[in-house]
Structure formats: C-alpha cells, structure tokens
Write an enzyme that holds these catalytic residues in place. Structure first.
Site, mmCIF file in Angstrom:
data_model
loop_
_atom_site.group_PDB
_atom_site.id
_atom_site.type_symbol
_atom_site.label_atom_id
_atom_site.label_comp_id
_atom_site.label_asym_id
_atom_site.label_seq_id
_atom_site.Cartn_x
_atom_site.Cartn_y
_atom_site.Cartn_z
ATOM 1 N N GLU A 439 -50.042 23.978 -2.026
ATOM 2 C CA GLU A 439 -49.874 25.191 -1.619
ATOM 3 C C GLU A 439 -51.026 25.323 -1.220
ATOM 4 O O GLU A 439 -51.532 25.723 -0.129
ATOM 5 C CB GLU A 439 -49.629 26.616 -2.239
ATOM 6 C CG GLU A 439 -49.542 27.990 -1.411
ATOM 7 C CD GLU A 439 -48.831 27.976 -1.023
ATOM 8 O OE1 GLU A 439 -48.416 29.714 -0.489
ATOM 9 O OE2 GLU A 439 -47.968 27.580 -0.870
ATOM 10 N N THR A 546 -42.428 33.038 14.559
ATOM 11 C CA THR A 546 -42.998 32.649 13.581
ATOM 12 C C THR A 546 -41.897 32.213 12.409
ATOM 13 O O THR A 546 -42.756 31.208 10.804
ATOM 14 C CB THR A 546 -43.947 32.974 12.603
ATOM 15 O OG1 THR A 546 -44.736 32.918 11.890
ATOM 16 C CG2 THR A 546 -43.395 34.821 11.217
#
Length: 1042
Positions: A439, A546
C-alpha cells in the site's frame, strides 16, 4: 515475445478470471463479494454500521456480478480457440444480465420491476456515493453499451443499419431474455437514489447516502431546510470526502444523462468537479481531503495517489468522452408523472457553456499536470512523485502508494509518454522486489511504510502497463504483465478464488476478493495479451472509467436528430497552448536485435537501485514472503527486472547514466542570541523556529542569522543555480522564498554566502502624493507654500496630469477604505504637529511605486549615477503621510519626449534643465535615441538618467539577453560609443535604464513628484546565485511594486 507465448498468457488470464468468477457465482451470488479463504459470501457488516471499509462498498446489490459484466463482454471477443472462450463468455455475459434482472427487476415501476431481492435498488444500505457510482452505475452502463452494440463484441450485432443507439430496439437472447434496456433503467434507478447526497451548499456531494432513506444523517443539508431532522444518535456524520470522491463522477453521470435524456446527473457531476477545482491553491494543487459541507480542505496534503487520483483521471477523460459532442440540453422539462422529482441543481445557477465544454476539462488537466510536474515530481535517484504541502509545495511525506501507479497510464493518454515510461519503472521495481505492490513504500527507508503492506488485488499497476504497451508496443511490458500474472497465481490463489495479500512481506492472505479484481485487474491483464481485441482497435472517443468500465456516448442516428448550426457565441472555451502536450508523440524507435527501447534505457537500473534489487540473492529458494519473486528468477540477481525478462532483451553494450544526486551544501550560522523571539502569524507553527516568520504561502522572513541552518541543492537543469531546500530542518517548496533583511546581510563576507549587487536589475522608485480624503488628487500643492517645488514638467497636459493622479488616488483610496473598514479605523484628517492657528490641511498620502528596471549593455553603456534612494539599503523610510525628507527622491525634474526621440534632436533645455528624460521604446536603435540628446554641462540639476519605457507586448528586438528577474525585459543594447547630435563622442556618457508597463507607466513617470533609484542585491554561494533568496532592501511599507 513469441505469439504462441502471448497466446498462452492470454489463456492463463482467462482461466484466472473464471476461477474467481465461477467461484463467486457458485458460492456468493447474489451477495456482494466472495470470501476466497473461508469459501463463504461476504456481505455488509450489519452489526457495525460504522465499518466503512466494508459498508461503503457493499450495498447488497450483487456488486461483483455488476463489476464483472464488462469483463465478460470483453472476453466475448476472444480469438477462436479450442476452449470456445469467446462464445462461452458471451453466454455468461447474457446469463449474468438475466440473473441480475431476476434479482432486482427490469427497472420499470410495474410488477416486472420487482425482483427476488428488491424493486430496483430499494435496499436499506448506507453506501459511499463515489464507490456506488464507479462500480454500480458505471458497471451497469458499460454492460448496457455492450448489450446494445454501442461497444463492440465480435460476432454480436444487435443493431440493424439506421437504428438509433440512444433508442435501441429489443434484442432476443438465446437464454430467453429480451433485452430492451433493463441495465440502463437499473442504472438510472441506482443513480436517482444517490441524488439526495448532492444537496450541499458547496456543490460537492456528501460522502454517503442511504439507498432507501436518503441523507437523514446530514442535518445541515439544504434538503432539510423545510423539514428539519432531529440529531442522530452517536457522533455526528462525517462530511469529509476526498477530491477523487467528489470530482470523479463526470464520466458515468454524463453517459447516463445522454442515454436517458435526463440532464440532472451530468450537471451535478460537472458542478462537483468544478467545485473541487475552484479550490486549488495558489500554486495550482488540490488537496486530498475536502469537507463537502463547509468547502475547506481537510489536511495540507497534495498527492497523485489516494484521495486525489481519479480527479486528474477524469479531467482528461472527460475531455476525451465529450469531444465531438454537443453541449448538453439545459432546457429540460421534468416529467409530469406525479412521481417524486429530486434535482439538487436548483440550488445553483446553471452551468455555463464554458463549464460544459470538453476543452475546459482539457485546460484543467493541463494545469493540474503542470502543477504536479512542478511541485510533486522529483528526479532524485529516479523520477517519482512526492507528497507535498498543498499551499507551499514543500515535502510532507516521502513515500509512494500503490494507487499512484495509475498515473503513468494517464500520462500515456495525455501524450506524456516519456514521463510515463520513466515513472512507471519505479513501480515495476517495487513489484519485482515484493511480488506485489505494498500500500505504501518508503523512499527514504527503502521498505514498507508504517506497516501498510497489504495489496488487495489492485489494478492500477497492470492498468498502466497495458496503456504503456498500447503506446509503445515494447515487449518489455509483456514481460511485466507475465511477472504480475505469475506472482498473482503463486501468491493469491485459493481453492475458492483469489485472495488479496494482507502483508506482502510474509504472504499472509486476506479473506476477501474485491470486486475490482474481476472488473479491472483481470480485464487489463487480458487486454494486454490480446493486441487485436476490438476495443484495442476501436477508433472512437471511448474511455475506461476509474473502475475499468468502458464508456462511450453513442452517436445519434441522423434521421432522428439533426445537429444544430454552430453557435457563434464567444463564451465557449476553446483551449490550446503550445506549451502543453496536445497530440500524441510518435511511437519510440525499437532498438536493433533486442527490440526493447525500455530495456535499453540508460536509467533502467536507477529504479532498481532505489529498491536495492542488486543486493538480493540470486539463488535463494522460492519463499512466499515477497523477498523473492518465484521460481522463474533471473539467473544473476534481481537487478534485471522484471524477473521474467529474458537476457536477450538486454543490450550487450548498454551504458547507465549517472544517477541524479544534486550537489548539496549545508550552511550553519553561529548562534549568538538563542533566546531571540520573533512575532509571527498563524503559519509559524509549521516553522517552529525563533528567527523565522511566515509572511505568506510562499515567503518566509529570516530575521536573524543567529543559529540559522540552510540546506541547498545545486540545480543544473535550466540555469546553474542553488536552491534552498531546507531552513532549520523545515523543507521548502520549489517556489518558496526566503526573505532576508538587507541590514542583517551587510557584514556577511564568506564565499559560501555572499551579498552581491545586481549588475542588471535596479529599482526605479517614483513618488506620488495623493489626497485620500477628497476626490481631488494632489502632488506637491498640498504642502505648505514654502515647501513647494518649482514647475517640473514641460509640455505636460494639465488634464492628463490630473487624470493619472486621479486613477492612482482612487486605487489607493479604495484599498485604504477597505482596510480601515475591516479594522474599524478612522483615517487621519490633518497633518500631525500643526498648530491651532494653522488651520486644517488635506493630508497627502506618499505613494511610492517600485518599478523594476534593467540597465543598458554594450560599448555605449554608461555607469549608473551614484545617487540612490534612501530605501535601498536600510536608510530613512518615507513617511506614509506628510512631508517627504529632503533628498529622499533626488531627481525632481522630468522631461517627457513627445515622440520616441528618433525624428531629431531634443530641445537643448531637455538635458540642461531636467534630471530625467523619459522616452518611449521603438522607432530606432537605443544608440540613436541617445544621439538625439544635445550636449550639456554636467551638474546636479542637469541630466542624470534616461528612462526608456517599453510596451508589455514588445519583442526582444534591439536588446541583449536579460533574465527573468527583469520581468521579461531585455537589456537595451548600446552597440556604439555615445555621440552628440553633431556626431562628436560624448565626453560624459548618459546612463540608461528600461522599464516595462507601456503607456500606464509612461504617464505615471510624467507626473511623478520625485524619482530615485536603488540597487538590487542577491545571494551567491561559491560564485553561483541562490535562486530562492530575496534580499529586502527596505522598501517603503506603503508602496506598489511594478
């Protein structure tokens, strides 16, 4: 890569998708997601409504199926193979649509609109607006466009010639379903349930909404103005959203409006986009978090990743989607069917044609990208993007996040291929290092940042890899795709699907298969390996949202709609700038033999070095800890990345460029008074130092050198200059400046930090004495009679004189009036110190205008006169009101030439009786202008300086290269020795400077009460200028800069 190898990878990708999709349909449908480890469905957390990680996304409407439909439609165009992949995927697509209709109805208000689970999406689920739009609404719209043939499926042609795609005819499918727009109606149903969230005062939607009950938890919403709601139990509902969440709705909502004829959604989404963009900082950056109710930024962070990512994406893609389309219809009449009609647009004025124009979105993208390239882009070690302060551009955190991997793909669409290629290399190296993208990864520590080591099967990296391959056709990206496929297969497979990684370091799996894995990750992987897919060759303005859903606005059939004539209105923004990239560059040339331009880059190993790939062992056994990428390891070590890259793609004579490490210099000044304190503003909590005070977002005043520590980097990209990057350990933005008082620098003498007088730039100061109390302006006539100066101007029109002073007086008076009103002050009405018998006089304000001027160059250039303004070195300051100290402005007589001084000699009285001659630029050479000035005897009252006034739009003709410090001016070139009108060499050459400003400045100088000049100074270190240090020479506090 050989075609048969690409074919194998394509089939493995299909198998990967179906392993997840079939498991979901068998185990979890009609719930939202699948738990791949425990082999159970995953639904909303009913026991903990504040578990937003789950509940924001899972709305109890079969999310994974909706997200997967467009991927099935894409697989339906697979090339013929022995597994019948294409026909099977088409059947599964049609069966998936039928299963969805069975559960939620066909989107009509009648009995057929009720499904087994709900009538449409009438479910008691509090969801996030953004996630519901991009996954739910976007997935339904994309599947509808495939179903009606607006997006291509090989062998599927539901439309007959002449059919209107906006009003498709019903299509009977082999599974017995007659498709007549059920998905479009369901998308409309879902989107209508989101409309209450748009009832805000800012135009940005609230972050959450209940699909059945709306927004009763947002008590301050204008929706409750006539029927207030009581306070909710527990803490108040969070109104913070993010720039991406508020501004990334335009694609889905615009397509929905165009397909249904209902303009509400398009207008709401565009208004939300512009509401975010209008709040950008002075340096062009947007924040990650924003309060939808109050409209202020939450936190000072400007990023390209989490919080802001898709905002930039939708700026560019909105331009692509809307290009060639008509402006929306803004005269829509709501249907009179007796049903509820919710339209938050009524809270705001209608959007203008400019706000609806696709070119305005392109302009927003260009400026957003320019600000990112200026303030977030860093070339240190290897090009990457940092996280900076929204207002100053200074470094805030030094990590990259996995969501930011999308940006390289967006750059490809924008034509910024070089930047895309170089920045994508870092993410490729990170994946090679960890066999996934954590992440967050710390650039400083070269490890996972703060324990944030999960990877939930995100698509952003493979998305960019796909776009880069489409633009370059470089086989390097096929091997990157193979690496990703191999690592997912090895690390994420479970008997019931695909699991995200809870920790990329130890391989721990999370018990969740997010819907975007089938909706995006598998989709981009497949398209990477299917070069001839109809979408890859479609010549139309379609975009991927997206969430990876292809969208297009179908062209209306000519027989049903005619295009109106072009409007000749001028308020439509047509944006173009040569400084921006407005076309796609040619495809990079492949290298001979290896065929890979990326593998032959001279910075290919810079990103690998950032990850220390060269330090990883080459022969360690395969472990599932991410430190090694798998059994297909490179033979030497992981410097060759991706680890699937065959050695033959590397050039045998490759050469690496020098890694970019700017030369660094640290200066520390001795602490002589550590207890010194300085008053400051609210910004100073950022600085935490006693000798610094923040003046503005881009200015920090240094009040003392005692204990000061400066860190400087040598910038050699454009001009060789030092840049102060830290002061007392506080990072500075690229456009932040330090302001040093001239008085504290006068005694500094060190080659590493020296005060240097600027030989090019000077400061011309002119005084104007204005009456702020009456409408009449005043110069010296407001002073007592014995202080009056003689007439100063020849051939000066009194009316013009009064008009110029009136304009200046009105400007300053309005400024003072606003300041006085805000501070509840009373302006003075008489001169201080006047006796009772003297009466009351109007009080003149001393306005000092600082005009930047450049000195002349060439063999005819003369030294500047020794006289300077007292403000130019910390001298006596000019009082704001009342008499001016004698000698403060030494030149009080000005001759303004009627023309450009090219037609013939000036009167002999001009240089004899005037200290300054004012000339317009143009008409002849600068040397010729001086040659028309008669000879004169030098004295204090005769000519001291010639001032040439240049128009703002004049070019550089007749000049010599000047710097940006001269406000775009070039130095006047005096290319011959100065002569008199008779041709005799001048014994006492005349000094010349040039200012900009055109006619306005020319008229101001004509009516000035006095002129002075001060030299400019700057700081050098080891003979190189420091770019972002400003030396404050002590300008009069009440002044205007020119």
């Amino acid at each position: 890569m050989r075609p048969d190898r690409v074919r194998e990878l394509r089939q493995e990708t299909v198998d990967m998708f179906y392993h997840g999709f079939d498991s979901y349909m068998k185990i979890a449908f009609p719930e939202d997601e699948l738990r791949p480890v425990s082999c159970t469905p995953l639904s909303r957390d009913q026991k903990n409504p504040r578990n937003v990680e789950l509940n924001d996304v899972l709305g109890n409407y079969s999310l994974t199926l909706i997200d997967s439909l467009s991927t099935l439609a894409i697989l339906a165009s697979a090339p013929p193979d022995d597994r019948n992949t294409g026909p099977k995927a088409r059947r599964d697509f049609q069966d998936g649509v039928a299963a969805l209709v069975q559960q939620y109805g066909d989107g009509t208000p009648g009995p057929s609109g009720k499904g087994l689970r709900a009538h449409g999406f009438d479910v008691d689920s509090k969801v996030q607006v953004f996630e519901t739009v991009i996954r739910g609404v976007g997935g339904l719209l994309s599947a509808h466009l495939f179903a009606v043939g607006a997006l291509p499926i090989t062998g599927y042609s539901p439309r007959a010639p002449g059919d209107d795609p906006e009003d498709p005819r019903p299509v009977i499918w082999p599974n017995g379903l007659t498709y007549d727009g059920q998905l479009l109606r369901l998308a409309l149903d879902l989107a209508q349930r989101l409309l209450p969230a748009f009832y805000t005062r800012t135009g940005m939607p609230y972050p959450r909404v209940n699909l059945r009950h709306g927004i009763p938890f947002y008590a301050n919403s204008p929706l409750h103005r006539d029927s207030p709601v009581g306070a909710a139990d527990g803490p108040p509902e969070i109104t913070e959203t993010c720039s991406a969440g508020a501004g990334s709705l335009v694609l889905e909502f615009t397509v929905l409006s165009r397909l249904t004829g209902d303009p509400r959604f398009e207008q709401l989404a565009k208004r939300a986009f512009w509401a975010v963009w209008s709040r950008k900082s002075q340096i062009g950056l947007i924040g990650a978090g924003v309060d939808a109710e109050q409209g202020h930024w939450v936190g000072p962070y400007a990023v390209i990743g989490a919080g802001a990512d898709s905002f930039f994406e939708y700026a560019l893609k909105s331009h692509i989607l809307l290009s060639g389309q008509e402006l929306p219809n803004r005269t829509f009449v709501p249907p009179n069917n007796g049903g509820p009609w919710t339209d938050p647009n009524t809270l705001f004025p209608p959007l203008s044609d400019v706000q609806n124009s696709p070119d305005t979105f392109l302009e927003a993208w260009h400026h957003a990208h320019a600000a990112i390239k200026r303030h977030l882009y860093s070339a240190r070690d290897h090009p990457h993007y940092e996280n900076v302060n929204l207002w100053t551009g200074s470094l805030v955190t030094n990590w990259v996040d996995s969501l930011g991997a999308y940006y390289s793909g967006l750059l490809v669409l924008a034509g910024e291929v070089d930047e895309a290629v170089e920045t994508n290399l870092l993410y490729t190296a990170i994946w090679t290092r960890y066999a996934a993208l954590p992440e967050r990864w710390s650039i400083r520590d070269k490890t996972v940042e703060g324990g944030l080591g999960w990877w939930p099967l995100r698509p952003e990296f493979i998305e960019s890899t796909y776009h880069l391959f489409r633009a370059t056709k470089d086989p390097w990206y096929l091997y990157v795709g193979e690496m990703v496929l191999r690592d997912i297969t090895r690390r994420c497979w479970t008997p019931c699907g695909w699991a995200g990684l809870q920790n990329v370091l130890d391989g721990q799996k999370s018990d969740r298969m997010e819907s975007f894995f089938l909706g995006e990750t598998a989709k981009y992987m497949y398209l990477l390996f299917d070069d001839r897919h109809p979408l890859n060759t479609l010549d139309a303005a379609y975009v991927f949202t997206t969430e990876g859903h292809p969208l297009i606005i179908p062209s209306a059939a000519p027989r049903r709609r005619t295009r109106p004539p072009k409007s000749d209105r001028k308020d439509v923004a047509v944006y173009f700038d040569d400084a921006f990239t407005n076309s796609c560059p040619p495809r990079p040339t492949t290298t001979p033999l290896s065929g890979s331009a990326v593998a032959a880059r001279d910075d290919i190993y810079h990103a690998a070095r950032m990850l220390d790939l060269h330090l990883l062992p080459a022969s360690r056994p395969t472990v599932d800890g991410g430190q090694v990428s798998g059994q297909h390891m490179a033979r030497s070590n992981f410097t060759f990345y991706p680890w699937t890259l065959p050695p033959e793609l590397l050039p045998r004579n490759g050469t690496c460029a020098k890694i970019h490490h700017p030369e660094e210099l640290i200066l520390e000044f001795t602490s002589s008074n550590p207890g010194q304190a300085v008053g400051g503003s609210a910004f100073n909590y950022i600085l935490g130092s006693q000798n610094m005070e923040r003046l503005s977002a881009d200015r920090i005043r240094i009040s003392s050198l005692s204990g000061l520590k400066l860190t400087m980097h040598l910038d050699e990209e454009a001009e060789r200059e030092w840049q102060v990057t830290k002061v007392n350990g506080v990072p500075l933005g690229r456009d932040e400046f330090l302001v040093f008082d001239w008085s504290i620098l006068g005694e500094v003498s060190d080659p590493r930090f020296s005060l240097v007088r600027d030989a090019v730039i000077v400061k011309l100061q002119h005084l104007h004495r204005l009456d702020l109390l009456d409408n009449d302006t005043a110069s010296s006539d407001h002073a007592p009679q014995d202080e009056r100066e003689p007439s100063q101007f020849d051939a000066l029109d009194d009316a013009n004189h009064s008009a110029v002073l009136a304009d200046l007086g009105s400007l300053v008076k309005s400024i003072f009036t606003r300041v006085a009103a805000s501070l509840d002050l009373q302006l003075p009405t008489s001169l201080p110190g006047m006796g009772a018998g003297a009466g009351t006089a109007s009080l003149p304000f001393n306005l000092v205008i600082n005009q930047t001027a450049v000195t002349a160059t060439g063999i005819g250039a003369a030294p500047l006169p020794p006289v300077s303004s007292p403000n130019g070195g910390g001298g006596t300051r000019i009082p704001s009101f009342g008499p001016v100290p004698e000698g403060a402005f030494p030149w009080t007589t000005v001759y303004a030439a009627d023309d450009d001084a090219c037609s013939g000699p000036l009167p002999e009285s001009a240089p004899r009786d005037h200290q300054v001659i004012l000339i317009r630029r143009g008409g002849c050479r600068f040397s010729a202008k001086l040659a028309n000035i008669p000879a004169f005897a030098p004295s204090r009252t005769s000519l001291q300086l010639v001032v040439v006034v240049s128009d703002d739009d004049e070019h550089d003709s007749g000049g010599h290269g000047g710097g940006g410090d001269g406000a775009g001016l070039v130095r006047p070139l005096l290319d011959e020795v100065q002569r008199t009108p008779g041709g005799i060499p001048r014994r006492n050459p005349i000094a010349m400077v040039m200012v900009g400003g055109g006619e306005v400045v020319y008229q101001q100088l004509k009516v000035t009460s006095g002129l002075g000049m001060a030299r400019r100074y700057f700081i050098e270190s080891q003979g190189v200028r420091v770019r972002n240090i400003i030396v404050d020479e002590g300008d009069n506090e009440a002044s205007l800069r020119g």
